[in-house]
Design a protein around this motif. Structure first.
Motif, PDB file in Angstrom:
ATOM      1  N   ASP A  61      -1.584 -18.844   3.551  1.00  0.00           N
ATOM      2  CA  ASP A  61      -2.929 -18.416   3.937  1.00  0.00           C
ATOM      3  C   ASP A  61      -2.815 -17.175   4.820  1.00  0.00           C
ATOM      4  O   ASP A  61      -1.789 -16.951   5.466  1.00  0.00           O
ATOM      5  N   ILE A  62      -3.864 -16.361   4.872  1.00  0.00           N
ATOM      6  CA  ILE A  62      -3.866 -15.158   5.704  1.00  0.00           C
ATOM      7  C   ILE A  62      -3.936 -15.506   7.187  1.00  0.00           C
ATOM      8  O   ILE A  62      -3.237 -14.932   8.017  1.00  0.00           O
ATOM      9  N   GLY A  69      -0.780 -14.384   8.199  1.00  0.00           N
ATOM     10  CA  GLY A  69       0.090 -14.766   7.100  1.00  0.00           C
ATOM     11  C   GLY A  69       0.795 -13.568   6.493  1.00  0.00           C
ATOM     12  O   GLY A  69       1.872 -13.699   5.900  1.00  0.00           O
ATOM     13  N   ILE A  73       4.676 -13.352   5.440  1.00  0.00           N
ATOM     14  CA  ILE A  73       5.136 -12.913   4.121  1.00  0.00           C
ATOM     15  C   ILE A  73       6.214 -11.836   4.255  1.00  0.00           C
ATOM     16  O   ILE A  73       7.238 -11.856   3.565  1.00  0.00           O
ATOM     17  N   THR A  87      -0.474 -15.700  -2.082  1.00  0.00           N
ATOM     18  CA  THR A  87      -1.455 -15.760  -0.998  1.00  0.00           C
ATOM     19  C   THR A  87      -2.733 -16.413  -1.501  1.00  0.00           C
ATOM     20  O   THR A  87      -3.264 -16.013  -2.537  1.00  0.00           O
ATOM     21  N   SER A  89      -6.501 -17.415   0.076  1.00  0.00           N
ATOM     22  CA  SER A  89      -7.274 -17.219   1.303  1.00  0.00           C
ATOM     23  C   SER A  89      -8.760 -17.090   1.029  1.00  0.00           C
ATOM     24  O   SER A  89      -9.178 -16.818  -0.089  1.00  0.00           O
ATOM     25  N   SER A 100      -1.357  -8.039   0.676  1.00  0.00           N
ATOM     26  CA  SER A 100      -0.455  -9.159   0.395  1.00  0.00           C
ATOM     27  C   SER A 100       0.668  -8.748  -0.545  1.00  0.00           C
ATOM     28  O   SER A 100       1.829  -9.118  -0.349  1.00  0.00           O
ATOM     29  N   ALA A 105       4.163 -10.643  -1.386  1.00  0.00           N
ATOM     30  CA  ALA A 105       3.667 -11.707  -2.264  1.00  0.00           C
ATOM     31  C   ALA A 105       3.518 -11.162  -3.684  1.00  0.00           C
ATOM     32  O   ALA A 105       3.424  -9.950  -3.893  1.00  0.00           O
ATOM     33  N   TYR A 108      -2.527 -13.032  -5.339  1.00  0.00           N
ATOM     34  CA  TYR A 108      -3.578 -13.312  -4.366  1.00  0.00           C
ATOM     35  C   TYR A 108      -4.716 -14.008  -5.098  1.00  0.00           C
ATOM     36  O   TYR A 108      -5.172 -13.549  -6.147  1.00  0.00           O
TER      37      TYR A 108
END
Length: 221
Positions: A61-62, A69, A73, A87, A89, A100, A105, A108
């Protein structure tokens, strides 16, 4: 662990809401080849568990108990290059999806998406492929080729990841010292970020910064 479980892909969930973690866990455990091996609600706890038992994929999660987050990452990407990350979120994808991907990552997905989309995203990321909405993909392609189709971006998009993190904390009502403690920064560094944010957003003073940050937090929630 049983013989059958040894072949399951190991998934870790990092989210600061227990109910959300429980929901993800139940959804993932329905898949015959996936297994939730660990859960965490903070960056510190996540890193500890990764060191003890590295998963194949991490859902991040952010917003976490001890910061962003995105920073987690980045840390995972630098220390555990083999681990894939997705991710998930509630945050605006136009502001956080590309960040992200840059952080490390491979995908998303917004929490408002249907549950089957999460599973689809997990499998795509496990294949080493990027999972993004068509809108975000188009924005990223247009930017990479210099298209002016998305020139109406918000000034907030000009903030760095750290600046955006500090901006959000200001909007949550945190003081400079509280932000410094939470993000493991010095108060002087936080003040520097505050000044950078004011400059980038063309805000005259600290009061305007606080007001703007609070409004942004309320609107995104």
């Amino acid at each position: 662990m049983s013989q059958s479980n040894q072949h399951k892909t190991q998934v870790m969930i990092v989210d600061d809401h227990p109910i959300v973690r429980e929901g993800y866990s139940r959804l993932i455990e329905r898949q015959d080849d996936l297994e939730v091996c660990a859960e965490a609600d903070s960056k510190v706890d996540a890193i500890k568990q990764i060191i003890n038992n590295p998963p194949d994929l991490i859902i991040v999660d952010i917003s976490l108990k001890d910061g962003s987050g995105l920073e987690l990452i980045k840390d995972i990407k630098s220390q555990f290059k083999q681990i894939k990350m997705l991710t998930v979120s509630m945050h605006d994808e136009t502001l956080f999806a590309e960040r992200s991907i840059r952080a490390g990552a491979l995908g998303y997905i917004n929490k408002q998406q249907a549950p089957e989309q999460l599973i689809k995203a997990i499998y795509r990321v496990l294949e080493g492929k990027v999972f993004l909405s068509s809108n975000v993909t188009e924005r990223m392609i247009c930017r990479s080729i210099g298209s002016d189709n998305y020139t109406d971006q918000s000034p907030i998009e000009s903030l760095s990841d750290r600046e955006l993190e500090v901006f959000e904390q200001i909007g949550e009502g945190e003081t400079t010292r509280q932000i410094a403690h939470k993000l493991n920064l010095s108060p002087k560094t936080v003040e520097t970020y505050r000044e950078n944010i004011k400059h980038k957003l063309s805000l005259e003073n600290a009061t305007a910064l606080t007001r703007h940050a609070i409004q942004w937090v309320l609107e995104k929630n």
